[in-house]
Scaffold this motif. Structure first.
Motif, PDB file in Angstrom:
ATOM      1  N   ILE A  71       0.873  -1.169   0.000  1.00 31.41           N
ATOM      2  CA  ILE A  71       0.000   0.000   0.000  1.00 31.41           C
ATOM      3  C   ILE A  71       0.912   1.222   0.000  1.00 31.41           C
ATOM      4  O   ILE A  71       2.091   1.126   0.358  1.00 31.41           O
ATOM      5  CB  ILE A  71      -0.948  -0.022   1.227  1.00 31.41           C
ATOM      6  N   ARG A  72       0.367   2.371  -0.405  1.00 34.54           N
ATOM      7  CA  ARG A  72       1.189   3.579  -0.460  1.00 34.54           C
ATOM      8  C   ARG A  72       1.159   4.283   0.892  1.00 34.54           C
ATOM      9  O   ARG A  72       0.085   4.497   1.461  1.00 34.54           O
ATOM     10  CB  ARG A  72       0.640   4.504  -1.546  1.00 34.54           C
TER      11      ARG A  72
ATOM     12  N   ALA B 295       1.268   7.369   3.326  1.00 34.42           N
ATOM     13  CA  ALA B 295       0.947   8.801   3.235  1.00 34.42           C
ATOM     14  C   ALA B 295       1.686   9.563   4.335  1.00 34.42           C
ATOM     15  O   ALA B 295       1.310  10.662   4.695  1.00 34.42           O
ATOM     16  CB  ALA B 295      -0.559   9.004   3.369  1.00 34.42           C
TER      17      ALA B 295
ATOM     18  N   VAL C  73      -5.663   6.001  -5.581  1.00 34.36           N
ATOM     19  CA  VAL C  73      -4.835   4.935  -5.013  1.00 34.36           C
ATOM     20  C   VAL C  73      -5.076   4.825  -3.498  1.00 34.36           C
ATOM     21  O   VAL C  73      -5.224   5.841  -2.816  1.00 34.36           O
ATOM     22  CB  VAL C  73      -3.340   5.220  -5.307  1.00 34.36           C
TER      23      VAL C  73
ATOM     24  N   GLU D 295      -4.123   4.492   0.244  1.00 29.51           N
ATOM     25  CA  GLU D 295      -2.920   4.813   1.009  1.00 29.51           C
ATOM     26  C   GLU D 295      -3.172   4.675   2.504  1.00 29.51           C
ATOM     27  O   GLU D 295      -4.311   4.702   2.968  1.00 29.51           O
ATOM     28  CB  GLU D 295      -2.388   6.209   0.646  1.00 29.51           C
TER      29      GLU D 295
ATOM     30  N   GLY E   8       4.525   8.303  -0.211  1.00 24.12           N
ATOM     31  CA  GLY E   8       4.552   7.811  -1.595  1.00 24.12           C
ATOM     32  C   GLY E   8       5.240   6.458  -1.714  1.00 24.12           C
ATOM     33  O   GLY E   8       5.042   5.748  -2.696  1.00 24.12           O
ATOM     34  N   ASP E   9       6.053   6.065  -0.717  1.00 24.93           N
ATOM     35  CA  ASP E   9       6.709   4.752  -0.744  1.00 24.93           C
ATOM     36  C   ASP E   9       5.668   3.635  -0.633  1.00 24.93           C
ATOM     37  O   ASP E   9       4.637   3.804   0.016  1.00 24.93           O
ATOM     38  CB  ASP E   9       7.661   4.598   0.465  1.00 24.93           C
ATOM     39  N   ALA E  10       5.972   2.499  -1.231  1.00 22.82           N
ATOM     40  CA  ALA E  10       5.143   1.306  -1.031  1.00 22.82           C
ATOM     41  C   ALA E  10       5.559   0.639   0.276  1.00 22.82           C
ATOM     42  O   ALA E  10       6.749   0.436   0.526  1.00 22.82           O
ATOM     43  CB  ALA E  10       5.308   0.342  -2.194  1.00 22.82           C
TER      44      ALA E  10
END
Ligand code: AMP
Ligand code: MG
Length: 417
Positions: free
Chosen positions: A342-343, A345, A369, A371, A405-407
């Motif tokens: 998941i992204r 936030a 998307v 997050e 923004g990182d997974a």
């Protein structure tokens, strides 16, 4: 289990990685052996004792997947639509005879295919002419819209593996195979205590410096969802002798003894000393946050786990220590936790070599998307942080920082039980 403690002394004061702890546990804990037969109605969540081999094929017989018209693929129109005499009609539940060459048979979803027929036109794709014949278009693939016997499950193949913690769909499969009962392991019996002079049960008189016991209710609810039978044994005072008596008694007639609180290294943390005096104990400093030391041991042959007192630490270590022990004792196959991507936030900094869990809720961002949004505060005592979030972002040992923004990996609370 007795083996476990000896081996783990090797870890001494070192931090034990989460995966090593889980591997040690799963390899050493033996399952209860007694089994019982339960009706399908009562099978949800129970642990299947033996592999179930399919006594029948599924589907049980070759049948139509749609409402329409069946024919022999040898008769399929190739270049242009053709009218076919309708030579019969088969409803679901009725018996089908053989199909005459060059004809079509009216058929309904789930009805057995007439002998010789192997292809079905959907009723939406055909017309019936004035003469009462069905006009079938060209171009249908031979074998279309029928479900061959055994395509779902071949007779004699593995339907359900031993150790499956039965889910609704597993029970459906057993029912589809005509079974009424399944052989499952008996539920494991778990004794649950809270510890601490400051802890008082809801509904009782509370002194100004006392707090209501929340861990016991959380742990009991978690254990019930894992299919355990629970003995709620209340709250133990910070008193080594009293702890020793209560824990020894509990070990006599349970498969697991579970406590929370009192496993740190303060002078009033008596659980450790008590278990050492009546059994054997290892104190694990797990490389996990939140989660302080977790105690594991054996009392009179029965596994013991002492969780930290802080509710969030208790919750997280339950997922990583108690859950695998409970599954192993119950005879269930290991069910590794899969954190799904998941992204993030949020930004986050963490310690290398330690696995950290960030309480987060999910939202759909403006770009569509999913997050994870971090709970604003981090204390291991904050129950609201568990209540107001959807799950845990799991940050592995080798991660040092997270940027928005990182997974990242996300474990929904539902996946932990
Ligand atoms: P301990 O692990 O005993 O040092 O406790 C750590 C913290 O968790 C302390 O603030 C305790 O008051 C709290 N705590 C311990 N047991 C419970 C419980 N059963 N319910 C809620 N909080 C607890
Ligand atoms: Mg305490």
């Amino acid at each position: 289990m007795a083996q476990l403690s000896d081996d783990c002394f090797a870890f001494g004061g070192k931090l034990l990685p989460v995966d090593d702890a889980v591997a040690l546990i799963s390899a050493r804990v033996g399952a209860v052996t007694e089994t019982q037969s339960v009706a399908l109605d009562d099978a949800d969540g129970r642990v299947l004792a033996e592999a179930l081999m399919a006594p029948l094929p599924l589907p049980l017989f070759t049948n139509s997947a749609v409402d329409g018209y069946a024919l022999r693929s040898a008769d399929l129109p190739h270049d242009a639509a053709r009218a076919f005499l309708i030579s019969g009609r088969v409803q679901a539940g009725a018996e089908a005879g053989a199909i005459a060459a060059g004809t079509a048979v009216r058929i309904f979803t789930g009805a057995p295919m007439p002998n010789g027929a192997d292809t079905v036109f959907m009723q939406e794709d055909v017309t019936v002419d004035e003469a009462g014949r069905v006009v079938l278009p060209a171009g249908l693939r031979p074998g279309a819209n029928m479900r061959p016997e055994g395509e779902d499950l071949a007779r004699g193949s593995l339907a359900l593996p031993a150790g499956r913690r039965l889910r609704p769909q597993d029970i459906a499969l057993a029912a589809a195979l005509g079974l009424t009962h399944l052989e499952v392991r008996r539920p494991i019996k778990v004794a649950v205590f809270s510890t601490g002079n400051e802890v008082v049960a809801p509904g009782e008189i509370r002194a100004p410096a006392q707090l209501y016991d929340s861990n016991r209710f959380m742990l009991i609810a978690l254990l019930k969802r894992l299919g355990c039978e629970i003995s709620d044994l209340g709250i133990l005072r910070d008193d080594r002798a009293a702890l020793s008596v209560a824990l020894s008694d509990a070990a006599q007639n349970h498969d697991l003894v579970l406590t929370s609180g009192g496993v740190s290294t303060g002078e009033e943390d008596h659980v450790k000393a008590s278990v050492e005096s009546i059994g054997s104990l290892v104190l694990w400093r797990m490389a996990i946050k939140p989660g302080r030391p977790v105690a594991m041991g054996v009392i009179a042959g029965t596994p013991f786990i002492g969780l930290p007192g802080n509710p969030v630490a208790s919750f997280v270590t339950f997922a990583y220590v108690v859950r695998p022990v409970v599954l192993a004792l119950a005879g269930a196959a290991a069910e590794p936790l899969h954190a799904l991507p998941i992204r993030a936030a949020f930004p986050y900094k963490k310690k290398l070599g330690r696995r950290e869990f960030v309480r987060a809720h999910l939202r759909i961002a403006a770009d569509g998307v999913h997050e994870a949004v971090k709970f604003p505060r981090e204390g291991a005592g904050l129950l609201s942080s568990l209540v107001e979030t959807d799950g845990l972002v799991e940050l592995g040992e080798d991660i040092e920082r997270v940027q928005p923004g990182d997974a990242v990996g996300f474990l929904a609370y539902a996946s932990l039980i």
